[in-house]
Motif scaffolding. Structure first.
Motif, mmCIF file in Angstrom:
data_model
loop_
_atom_site.group_PDB
_atom_site.id
_atom_site.type_symbol
_atom_site.label_atom_id
_atom_site.label_comp_id
_atom_site.label_asym_id
_atom_site.label_seq_id
_atom_site.Cartn_x
_atom_site.Cartn_y
_atom_site.Cartn_z
ATOM 1 N N GLY A 26 0.795 -1.216 0.000
ATOM 2 C CA GLY A 26 0.000 0.000 0.000
ATOM 3 C C GLY A 26 0.832 1.272 0.000
ATOM 4 N N VAL A 27 2.141 1.139 0.237
ATOM 5 C CA VAL A 27 3.038 2.295 0.226
ATOM 6 C C VAL A 27 4.115 2.022 -0.823
ATOM 7 C CG1 VAL A 27 4.558 3.778 1.589
ATOM 8 C CG2 VAL A 27 2.660 2.590 2.717
ATOM 9 N N THR A 28 4.226 2.916 -1.793
ATOM 10 C CA THR A 28 5.203 2.717 -2.862
ATOM 11 C C THR A 28 6.119 3.928 -2.972
ATOM 12 O OG1 THR A 28 3.731 3.648 -4.550
ATOM 13 C CG2 THR A 28 3.614 1.260 -4.194
ATOM 14 N N MET A 29 7.279 3.704 -3.566
ATOM 15 C CA MET A 29 8.218 4.796 -3.779
ATOM 16 C C MET A 29 8.891 4.628 -5.132
ATOM 17 S SD MET A 29 11.276 6.166 -1.294
ATOM 18 C CE MET A 29 12.790 5.462 -1.919
ATOM 19 N N GLU A 34 11.168 5.350 -11.512
ATOM 20 C CA GLU A 34 11.449 3.914 -11.454
ATOM 21 C C GLU A 34 11.140 3.411 -10.051
ATOM 22 O OE1 GLU A 34 15.242 2.613 -12.928
ATOM 23 O OE2 GLU A 34 15.274 4.194 -14.443
ATOM 24 N N PRO A 35 10.320 2.359 -9.940
ATOM 25 C CA PRO A 35 9.984 1.847 -8.609
ATOM 26 C C PRO A 35 11.202 1.260 -7.897
ATOM 27 C CG PRO A 35 8.737 0.689 -10.333
ATOM 28 C CD PRO A 35 9.673 1.637 -11.006
ATOM 29 N N VAL A 36 11.249 1.463 -6.587
ATOM 30 C CA VAL A 36 12.249 0.821 -5.740
ATOM 31 C C VAL A 36 11.492 0.005 -4.705
ATOM 32 C CG1 VAL A 36 13.986 2.615 -6.072
ATOM 33 C CG2 VAL A 36 12.424 2.786 -4.157
ATOM 34 N N GLY A 37 12.146 -0.972 -4.109
ATOM 35 C CA GLY A 37 11.532 -1.805 -3.083
ATOM 36 C C GLY A 37 11.595 -1.127 -1.731
ATOM 37 N N LEU A 38 10.528 -0.487 -1.331
ATOM 38 C CA LEU A 38 10.483 0.220 -0.055
ATOM 39 C C LEU A 38 10.396 -0.799 1.080
ATOM 40 C CD1 LEU A 38 10.432 3.055 1.126
ATOM 41 C CD2 LEU A 38 7.961 3.051 0.891
ATOM 42 N N ALA A 47 14.103 3.225 4.223
ATOM 43 C CA ALA A 47 15.068 2.214 3.796
ATOM 44 C C ALA A 47 14.441 1.532 2.579
ATOM 45 C CB ALA A 47 15.337 1.201 4.901
ATOM 46 N N PHE A 48 15.265 1.263 1.592
ATOM 47 C CA PHE A 48 14.739 0.679 0.365
ATOM 48 C C PHE A 48 15.792 -0.165 -0.330
ATOM 49 C CE2 PHE A 48 16.380 4.902 -0.465
ATOM 50 C CZ PHE A 48 17.096 4.788 -1.642
ATOM 51 N N VAL A 49 15.337 -0.951 -1.294
ATOM 52 C CA VAL A 49 16.211 -1.827 -2.067
ATOM 53 C C VAL A 49 16.225 -1.331 -3.501
ATOM 54 C CG1 VAL A 49 16.556 -4.187 -2.881
ATOM 55 C CG2 VAL A 49 15.653 -3.801 -0.597
ATOM 56 N N THR A 50 17.419 -1.261 -4.068
ATOM 57 C CA THR A 50 17.575 -0.858 -5.463
ATOM 58 C C THR A 50 18.819 -1.527 -6.029
ATOM 59 O OG1 THR A 50 17.806 1.018 -6.985
ATOM 60 C CG2 THR A 50 18.853 1.236 -4.827
ATOM 61 N N ASP A 51 18.852 -1.688 -7.331
ATOM 62 C CA ASP A 51 20.046 -2.268 -7.956
ATOM 63 C C ASP A 51 21.090 -1.196 -8.290
ATOM 64 O OD1 ASP A 51 18.631 -1.054 -9.988
ATOM 65 O OD2 ASP A 51 18.626 -2.801 -11.316
ATOM 66 N N LYS A 52 20.773 0.070 -7.978
ATOM 67 C CA LYS A 52 21.709 1.166 -8.235
ATOM 68 C C LYS A 52 22.457 1.525 -6.961
ATOM 69 C CE LYS A 52 18.794 3.106 -11.804
ATOM 70 N NZ LYS A 52 17.975 4.241 -12.229
ATOM 71 N N THR A 53 23.667 2.010 -7.120
ATOM 72 C CA THR A 53 24.418 2.536 -5.986
ATOM 73 C C THR A 53 24.169 4.037 -5.943
ATOM 74 O OG1 THR A 53 26.105 0.835 -6.254
ATOM 75 C CG2 THR A 53 26.690 2.762 -4.945
ATOM 76 N N LEU A 54 23.580 4.487 -4.854
ATOM 77 C CA LEU A 54 23.183 5.886 -4.733
ATOM 78 C C LEU A 54 23.983 6.568 -3.638
ATOM 79 C CD1 LEU A 54 19.335 5.266 -4.849
ATOM 80 C CD2 LEU A 54 20.791 6.004 -6.741
ATOM 81 N N ARG A 57 22.486 13.674 -2.365
ATOM 82 C CA ARG A 57 21.089 14.120 -2.384
ATOM 83 C C ARG A 57 20.388 13.572 -3.621
ATOM 84 N NH1 ARG A 57 19.051 19.545 -0.013
ATOM 85 N NH2 ARG A 57 16.908 19.573 -0.711
ATOM 86 N N ILE A 58 19.166 13.080 -3.418
ATOM 87 C CA ILE A 58 18.373 12.522 -4.517
ATOM 88 C C ILE A 58 17.089 13.337 -4.638
ATOM 89 C CG2 ILE A 58 17.141 10.500 -5.369
ATOM 90 C CD1 ILE A 58 19.017 8.790 -3.710
ATOM 91 N N GLU A 59 16.796 13.751 -5.850
ATOM 92 C CA GLU A 59 15.552 14.448 -6.147
ATOM 93 C C GLU A 59 14.664 13.525 -6.975
ATOM 94 O OE1 GLU A 59 16.965 17.975 -8.090
ATOM 95 O OE2 GLU A 59 17.598 18.898 -6.205
ATOM 96 N N ASN A 60 13.509 13.993 -7.348
ATOM 97 C CA ASN A 60 12.558 13.215 -8.160
ATOM 98 C C ASN A 60 12.118 11.937 -7.461
ATOM 99 O OD1 ASN A 60 12.698 15.123 -10.292
ATOM 100 N ND2 ASN A 60 14.594 14.174 -10.982
ATOM 101 N N VAL A 61 11.834 12.060 -6.165
ATOM 102 C CA VAL A 61 11.334 10.945 -5.362
ATOM 103 C C VAL A 61 9.843 11.165 -5.149
ATOM 104 C CG1 VAL A 61 11.460 9.809 -3.113
ATOM 105 C CG2 VAL A 61 13.542 10.699 -4.188
ATOM 106 N N VAL A 62 9.063 10.088 -5.277
ATOM 107 C CA VAL A 62 7.630 10.160 -4.996
ATOM 108 C C VAL A 62 7.271 8.979 -4.118
ATOM 109 C CG1 VAL A 62 5.294 10.126 -5.952
ATOM 110 C CG2 VAL A 62 7.119 11.304 -7.191
ATOM 111 N N ILE A 63 6.633 9.269 -2.982
ATOM 112 C CA ILE A 63 6.121 8.237 -2.083
ATOM 113 C C ILE A 63 4.601 8.337 -2.124
ATOM 114 C CG2 ILE A 63 6.009 7.403 0.296
ATOM 115 C CD1 ILE A 63 8.798 8.691 0.689
#
Length: 128
Positions: A26-29, A34-38, A47-54, A57-63
């Motif tokens: 019910g909560v997505t990010m 691109e979806p990440v595993g919240l 805290a989230f899972v992604t295949d990218k190394t980040l 500061r990150i912009e363009n985030v939507v929860i």
């Protein structure tokens, strides 16, 4: 005269100052659409899972989530750690209204977990 106490907290000491609630579908990010595993969310970060190394500061985030109505929070994130596919980040620049909505979401998740635990305890036979 009282001597002031000065505490110097490292980042590790500050990482878990607020309750982190595990999330469900019910909560997505998304990051850059691109979806990440919240994994979990708190009033101060995620805290989230992604295949990218980040990093940084990150912009363009939507929860996105629903609390009576649909919400789309658009925080910037400051990445605290990212390794082995798991990342943690703090919210940057959330409005007071967004913070209140986030608090409501976390309370909703906590209540659901308490109800679930109570139901599981009722289903277990008494061990006497």
């Amino acid at each position: 005269m009282k001597i002031p106490v000065v505490l110097d907290l490292s980042d590790d000491d500050n990482r878990r100052q607020t309750y982190r609630a595990p999330v469900d579908d019910g909560v997505t990010m998304t990051i850059d659409n691109e979806p990440v595993g919240l994994l979990d969310i708190s009033e101060t970060g995620v805290a989230f899972v992604t295949d990218k190394t980040l990093s940084g500061r990150i912009e363009n985030v939507v929860i996105s989530f629903t609390l009576g109505k649909n919400y789309r929070l658009k925080p910037d994130l400051n990445v605290s750690f990212c390794g082995s596919g798991r990342c943690g980040a703090e919210f940057v620049g959330l409005s007071d209204k967004a913070c209140l909505v986030l608090s409501e979401l976390i309370i909703k998740i906590q209540k659901a977990r308490i109800r679930q635990a109570a139901e599981e305890n009722e289903l277990r036979p008494d061990e006497e």
